[in-house]
Design an enzyme around this catalytic site. Structure first.
Site, PDB file in Angstrom:
ATOM      1  N   TYR A   1       0.824  -1.211   0.000  1.00  0.00           N
ATOM      2  CA  TYR A   1       0.000   0.000   0.000  1.00  0.00           C
ATOM      3  C   TYR A   1       0.861   1.266   0.000  1.00  0.00           C
ATOM      4  O   TYR A   1       0.410   2.318  -0.444  1.00  0.00           O
ATOM      5  CB  TYR A   1      -0.920   0.033   1.222  1.00  0.00           C
ATOM      6  CG  TYR A   1      -2.229  -0.689   1.045  1.00  0.00           C
ATOM      7  CD1 TYR A   1      -2.280  -2.057   0.840  1.00  0.00           C
ATOM      8  CD2 TYR A   1      -3.436   0.011   1.099  1.00  0.00           C
ATOM      9  CE1 TYR A   1      -3.481  -2.727   0.693  1.00  0.00           C
ATOM     10  CE2 TYR A   1      -4.651  -0.652   0.960  1.00  0.00           C
ATOM     11  CZ  TYR A   1      -4.667  -2.016   0.754  1.00  0.00           C
ATOM     12  OH  TYR A   1      -5.870  -2.649   0.615  1.00  0.00           O
TER      13      TYR A   1
ATOM     14  N   LYS B   1       3.391 -15.050   2.205  1.00  0.00           N
ATOM     15  CA  LYS B   1       3.729 -15.906   1.067  1.00  0.00           C
ATOM     16  C   LYS B   1       5.243 -16.061   1.059  1.00  0.00           C
ATOM     17  O   LYS B   1       5.933 -15.591   0.142  1.00  0.00           O
ATOM     18  CB  LYS B   1       3.228 -15.281  -0.242  1.00  0.00           C
ATOM     19  CG  LYS B   1       1.731 -15.391  -0.449  1.00  0.00           C
ATOM     20  CD  LYS B   1       1.287 -16.752  -0.956  1.00  0.00           C
ATOM     21  CE  LYS B   1       1.726 -16.986  -2.393  1.00  0.00           C
ATOM     22  NZ  LYS B   1       1.367 -18.367  -2.827  1.00  0.00           N
TER      23      LYS B   1
ATOM     24  N   ASP C   1      -2.572 -17.843   0.713  1.00  0.00           N
ATOM     25  CA  ASP C   1      -3.568 -18.490  -0.156  1.00  0.00           C
ATOM     26  C   ASP C   1      -4.195 -19.691   0.556  1.00  0.00           C
ATOM     27  O   ASP C   1      -5.406 -19.913   0.480  1.00  0.00           O
ATOM     28  CB  ASP C   1      -2.964 -18.891  -1.514  1.00  0.00           C
ATOM     29  CG  ASP C   1      -1.722 -19.765  -1.406  1.00  0.00           C
ATOM     30  OD1 ASP C   1      -1.115 -19.831  -0.307  1.00  0.00           O
ATOM     31  OD2 ASP C   1      -1.344 -20.390  -2.417  1.00  0.00           O
TER      32      ASP C   1
ATOM     33  N   ASP D   1      -6.371  -7.150   3.922  1.00  0.00           N
ATOM     34  CA  ASP D   1      -7.512  -6.527   3.245  1.00  0.00           C
ATOM     35  C   ASP D   1      -8.388  -7.616   2.632  1.00  0.00           C
ATOM     36  O   ASP D   1      -9.612  -7.630   2.790  1.00  0.00           O
ATOM     37  CB  ASP D   1      -6.982  -5.577   2.162  1.00  0.00           C
ATOM     38  CG  ASP D   1      -8.103  -4.871   1.425  1.00  0.00           C
ATOM     39  OD1 ASP D   1      -9.057  -4.427   2.092  1.00  0.00           O
ATOM     40  OD2 ASP D   1      -8.033  -4.780   0.181  1.00  0.00           O
TER      41      ASP D   1
ATOM     42  N   ASP E   1     -12.199  -9.306   4.108  1.00  0.00           N
ATOM     43  CA  ASP E   1     -13.441  -9.318   3.323  1.00  0.00           C
ATOM     44  C   ASP E   1     -13.985 -10.734   3.241  1.00  0.00           C
ATOM     45  O   ASP E   1     -15.195 -10.970   3.359  1.00  0.00           O
ATOM     46  CB  ASP E   1     -13.196  -8.799   1.892  1.00  0.00           C
ATOM     47  CG  ASP E   1     -13.523  -7.320   1.744  1.00  0.00           C
ATOM     48  OD1 ASP E   1     -13.308  -6.568   2.719  1.00  0.00           O
ATOM     49  OD2 ASP E   1     -13.995  -6.919   0.659  1.00  0.00           O
TER      50      ASP E   1
HETATM   51  C1  IPM Z   1     -10.517  -1.427   3.668  1.00  0.00           C
HETATM   52  C2  IPM Z   1     -10.741  -0.828   2.306  1.00  0.00           C
HETATM   53  C3  IPM Z   1      -9.612   0.130   1.983  1.00  0.00           C
HETATM   54  C4  IPM Z   1      -8.325  -0.656   1.915  1.00  0.00           C
HETATM   55  C5  IPM Z   1      -9.825   0.977   0.712  1.00  0.00           C
HETATM   56  C6  IPM Z   1     -11.130   1.729   0.737  1.00  0.00           C
HETATM   57  C7  IPM Z   1      -8.673   1.912   0.479  1.00  0.00           C
HETATM   58  O1  IPM Z   1     -10.883  -1.835   1.363  1.00  0.00           O
HETATM   59  O2  IPM Z   1     -10.410  -0.656   4.642  1.00  0.00           O
HETATM   60  O3  IPM Z   1     -10.476  -2.652   3.765  1.00  0.00           O
HETATM   61  O4  IPM Z   1      -7.987  -1.247   0.882  1.00  0.00           O
HETATM   62  O5  IPM Z   1      -7.625  -0.703   2.936  1.00  0.00           O
HETATM   63 MG    MG Z   2     -10.942  -3.782   2.156  1.00  0.00          MG
END
Ligand code: IPM
Ligand code: MG
Length: 367
Positions: free
Chosen positions: A141, A192, A225, A249, A253
């Site tokens: 990032y 990884k 993975d 990240d 999710d």
């Molecule tokens: C998160 C989001 C952010 C990230 C985006 C909106 C920049 O996906 O907080 O998980 O990738 O960190």
């Molecule tokens: Mg995210």
């Protein structure tokens, strides 16, 4: 002892869900005399409209001075084509970096009442309670060099760099080990290291810190993975997952959908203790700004409400109030109140505001 809280609604559904969180915080102010002082400002696309930049210098200054920051979400199609450094997401990354919020706590737990909202089999997710510790201010990032470059002959190349230093790995790992001690005492570190030097370093440093200071915590390692696969196969094997910025990240999710809806998961981003003895912190739902449903009173505000609960717990040490808020959410779900994202087929969903009302009445009943 009043607390100053910078309040950043952001874009899309941000303002609606944050309005609900504000009402919950005001309830605690009124009924518990907690003295939270809300300071309003903007971030992301909303800040771009107001200040011409997704994170204004004066907003950042406030963020560095307050006791905690709470944020909604950023981003939307309206700002998809402006330059990268003015995009809403750039404001979010900058505030994380400048506040030094290296430890991102992303809990994923399944509420019994929502077992059927998960696309996973009930026996796989029942009782799930994991904590993802995502490193938040390093890795790909922020690594340099980065950019899109002309390389002649009509060709271009895009570069991002994955970088981690010993110190960055150790401070994130330390938080994961400390969290594990208060939970089921297990850390699974994911990278990884089979293909990346930064992953090899990550693993070596985690092993070293563990041997030096955290031998009582059970430590395991997994390729990221494989972790993605195991999260679906047998998620309850995990307690704390320690991982880098990008893998964290993605894995968070994925983990959110085990719980039924990404609209349920809060997060805390923590930094070091500053010169005034305060630990810098920002709280936000892990979901995005969902422009497709923005302004329609459809969004689930629970992730944001629970983020306020994490703020009570981690920034202010208000453990009773945090427990009470979590119990109120649990009771609302047990009573069958559902926003559209967690409603079963045939169940009549309520809107964002009504979900907020339900949490506030559940709080009133508990007090
Ligand atoms: C998160 C989001 C952010 C990230 C985006 C909106 C920049 O996906 O907080 O998980 O990738 O960190
Ligand atoms: Mg995210």
């Amino acid at each position: 002892m009043s607390k100053n809280i910078l309040f950043l609604p952001g874009d899309g559904i941000g303002p609606e869900i944050m309005e609900t969180a504000r009402r919950v915080m005001e309830w605690f102010n009124d009924k518990r005399s907690l003295g939270m002082n809300i300071i309003d400002d903007q971030i992301g696309g909303a800040a771009y409209e107001k200040y011409g930049t997704p994170l204004a210098a004066e907003t950042l200054k406030k963020a560095l001075e307050v006791d905690a920051v709470i944020m909604g979400a950023v981003g939307g199609p309206k700002w998809a084509n402006i330059s990268y450094d003015k995009r809403p997401e750039a404001g979010l990354l900058e505030i994380r970096k400048k506040m030094g919020l290296f430890a991102n706590l992303r809990p994923a737990m399944v509420f019994d009442a929502l077992i059927d909202a998960s696309t996973m089999k009930p026996e796989v997710v029942r009782g799930l309670d994991i904590m993802i510790l995502r490193e938040l201010t390093g890795g790909v990032y922020f690594g340099e060099p980065r950019g899109i470059f002309d390389i002649g002959g009509g060709e271009r190349k895009g570069i991002n760099t994955q970088v981690y230093t010993t110190a960055e790995i150790r401070r994130a790992a330390r938080v994961a080990f400390e969290l594990a001690r208060q939970r089921s005492n297990r850390v699974c570190s994911c990278e990884k290291s089979n293909v990346m030097e930064s992953g090899i370093l990550w693993r070596e440093e985690v092993i070293k810190l563990h041997a030096e200071e955290y031998g009582d915590v059970e430590l395991s390692h997994m390729y990221a993975d494989a972790c993605a696969m195991q999260l679906l196969r047998n998620p309850r094997q995990f307690d704390v997952i320690l991982t880098d910025n990008l893998f964290g990240d993605i894995l968070s999710d994925e983990a959110s959908m085990l719980t039924g809806s990404i609209g349920m998961l809060p997060s805390a981003s923590l930094g070091d203790v500053d010169e005034k003895g305060r630990r810098r912190a920002m709280y936000e739902p892990i979901h995005g700004s969902a422009p497709d449903i923005a302004g329609r009173d459809l969004a689930n505000p629970i992730a944001t409400i629970l983020s306020a609960g994490m703020m009570f717990r981690y920034s202010f040490g208000w453990v009773n109030e945090a427990d009470m808020l979590e119990l109120a959410v649990r009771n609302v779900l047990d009573a069958g109140v559902r926003t559209i994202d967690i409603a079963a087929p045939g169940e009549k969903p309520v809107g964002t505001k009504a979900m907020g009302d339900a949490v506030i009445s559940a709080l009133a009943k508990l007090s």
